[in-house]
Design a protein around this motif. Structure first.
Motif, PDB file in Angstrom:
ATOM      1  N   UNK A  56      90.390  94.809  20.693  1.00 30.39           N
ATOM      2  CA  UNK A  56      89.983  93.526  21.269  1.00 30.39           C
ATOM      3  C   UNK A  56      88.616  93.649  21.938  1.00 30.39           C
ATOM      4  N   UNK A  57      87.993  92.511  22.231  1.00 29.51           N
ATOM      5  CA  UNK A  57      86.651  92.508  22.827  1.00 29.51           C
ATOM      6  C   UNK A  57      86.632  93.204  24.182  1.00 29.51           C
ATOM      7  N   UNK A  58      87.609  92.910  25.032  1.00 25.19           N
ATOM      8  CA  UNK A  58      87.630  93.515  26.364  1.00 25.19           C
ATOM      9  C   UNK A  58      87.828  95.021  26.292  1.00 25.19           C
ATOM     10  N   UNK A  65      89.022  92.455  17.241  1.00 30.79           N
ATOM     11  CA  UNK A  65      90.239  91.771  16.812  1.00 30.79           C
ATOM     12  C   UNK A  65      90.615  90.691  17.821  1.00 30.79           C
ATOM     13  N   UNK A  66      91.069  89.571  17.311  1.00 31.00           N
ATOM     14  CA  UNK A  66      91.558  88.476  18.134  1.00 31.00           C
ATOM     15  C   UNK A  66      92.999  88.167  17.747  1.00 31.00           C
ATOM     16  N   UNK A  67      93.671  87.434  18.608  1.00 24.91           N
ATOM     17  CA  UNK A  67      95.048  87.052  18.307  1.00 24.91           C
ATOM     18  C   UNK A  67      95.060  86.219  17.028  1.00 24.91           C
ATOM     19  N   UNK A  68      95.915  86.611  16.086  1.00 31.90           N
ATOM     20  CA  UNK A  68      95.984  85.911  14.804  1.00 31.90           C
ATOM     21  C   UNK A  68      96.432  86.855  13.710  1.00 31.90           C
ATOM     22  N   UNK A 117      98.761  90.380  18.401  1.00 31.78           N
ATOM     23  CA  UNK A 117      99.394  89.609  19.476  1.00 31.78           C
ATOM     24  C   UNK A 117      98.843  90.078  20.818  1.00 31.78           C
ATOM     25  N   UNK A 118      98.261  89.159  21.568  1.00 31.74           N
ATOM     26  CA  UNK A 118      97.709  89.492  22.877  1.00 31.74           C
ATOM     27  C   UNK A 118      98.839  89.841  23.844  1.00 31.74           C
ATOM     28  N   UNK A 119      98.752  91.044  24.434  1.00 32.94           N
ATOM     29  CA  UNK A 119      99.795  91.526  25.347  1.00 32.94           C
ATOM     30  C   UNK A 119      99.155  92.091  26.621  1.00 32.94           C
ATOM     31  N   UNK A 120      98.474  91.255  27.405  1.00 32.95           N
ATOM     32  CA  UNK A 120      97.835  91.740  28.629  1.00 32.95           C
ATOM     33  C   UNK A 120      98.868  92.014  29.726  1.00 32.95           C
TER      34      UNK A 120
END
Length: 317
Positions: A91-93, A134-137, A150-153
């Motif tokens: 992911x970007x972060x 990568x982004x959620x999708x 899947x974003x899992x922060x």
């Protein structure tokens, strides 16, 4: 368990993992191999390459997919990317941190780390350029393999889970990163590192709402659906119990962060070493921030000390 050809566990026709201190996922596609996280050191990276050469002699490593940037998930990146043509995806972060590893010392310590902290691995030694954000999708890897990001922060800034679907046998595997922890991990470390307990619990719900045949926490055993529901419930309870502990400590009266840390460690029967002092201390700050944002605790600054206290209707800062 070391990373080796004999340790590899095949889950579907094209997917499997190496059980390890940090589990390492592997997906075989038409155009190469995808590695999910790389262990905690360059030796792990070397072992991953050598194992892949034995298990899949006709395939090269195409990409590393990091769930997040913590060293125990990206420690083998540098070795792999310098000995193969593999790209790094995340992911970007998390990419920002992998590319600038000095950032990590500030997140842990709140300042540049001193020597003893650097020696304990709080600062990764090598920067890692990320080629694909990568982004959620959903991504189509090849005609048989689909990847759902899947974003899992909660545990960390931009952590991603990777849910792979294998059309060839209709099976799916969900690589969870540190969005939940196995029971042995929770027993050993008691309060796992966390940035935001509320987001962590929201991520737990995402895990429960995404069906898979196999769930792979980065620290813990592979789970089926029934087992993962028990594990996610345990993870949720751990966060709620930690919040309850902090509230009970503050019922005694206002307390500084270090007093809270000492009382929490005493309660658990821990004798903190430097690394635990830093990691648990940072995590408890995250809990206190979360509780403050929900108006459950407040703070006062007096006599040049900052103290946390329970929130009351007439509380003011």
């Amino acid at each position: 368990m070391s990373i080796s050809p004999s340790s590899f566990i095949k889950l579907t026709r094209h997917m499997g993992y190496f059980p390890h201190r940090t589990n390492v996922g592997l997906v075989e596609s038409e155009d190469g191999l995808y590695i999910i996280d790389t262990g905690d050191c360059e030796l792990d990276g070397k072992d991953i390459i050598e194992s892949c050469m034995v298990l899949f002699p006709e395939k090269k490593i195409k990409a590393i997919l990091n769930t997040h940037s913590h060293l125990d998930h990206s420690g083998g990146n540098f070795y792999i990317t310098n000995h193969t043509d593999a790209q790094t995806w995340t992911s970007a972060k998390e990419a920002a941190i992998l590319s600038n590893p000095d950032f990590m010392s500030v997140f842990y310590w709140g300042a540049i780390c001193f020597g003893d902290l650097r020696d304990q691995g709080f600062v990764p030694h090598n920067a890692n350029t990320v080629q694909k954000i990568l982004e959620e999708g959903t991504l189509q890897i090849d005609r048989d393999i689909t990847l759902k990001c899947i974003s899992l922060p909660g545990h960390y800034f931009g952590q991603l889970g990777y849910l792979f679907y294998d059309k060839s046998d209709g099976k799916s595997t969900f690589f969870l990163g540190d969005s939940c922890f196995g029971s042995q991990m929770l027993k050993k470390y008691w309060i796992p590192y966390m940035l935001d307990p509320e987001k962590f619990r929201e991520s737990i719900l995402k895990i429960e709402n995404n069906e898979a045949d196999f769930y792979i926490p980065s620290h813990g055993e592979m789970c089926d659906k029934k087992r993962i529901l028990a594990i996610t419930e345990l993870n949720t309870l751990v966060t709620l119990e930690t919040e309850s502990l902090l509230i009970n400590i503050l019922k005694k009266g206002p307390a500084t962060h270090e007093t809270i840390l000492k009382e929490a460690a005493d309660f658990a029967g821990l004798k903190l070493k430097l690394s635990q002092f830093v990691l648990i201390g940072t995590t408890l700050r995250s809990y206190l921030s979360s509780l403050a944002d929900r108006d459950m605790v407040s703070y006062i600054v007096e006599n040049n000390e900052m103290k946390w206290c329970l929130k009351t209707p007439d509380s003011s800062n």
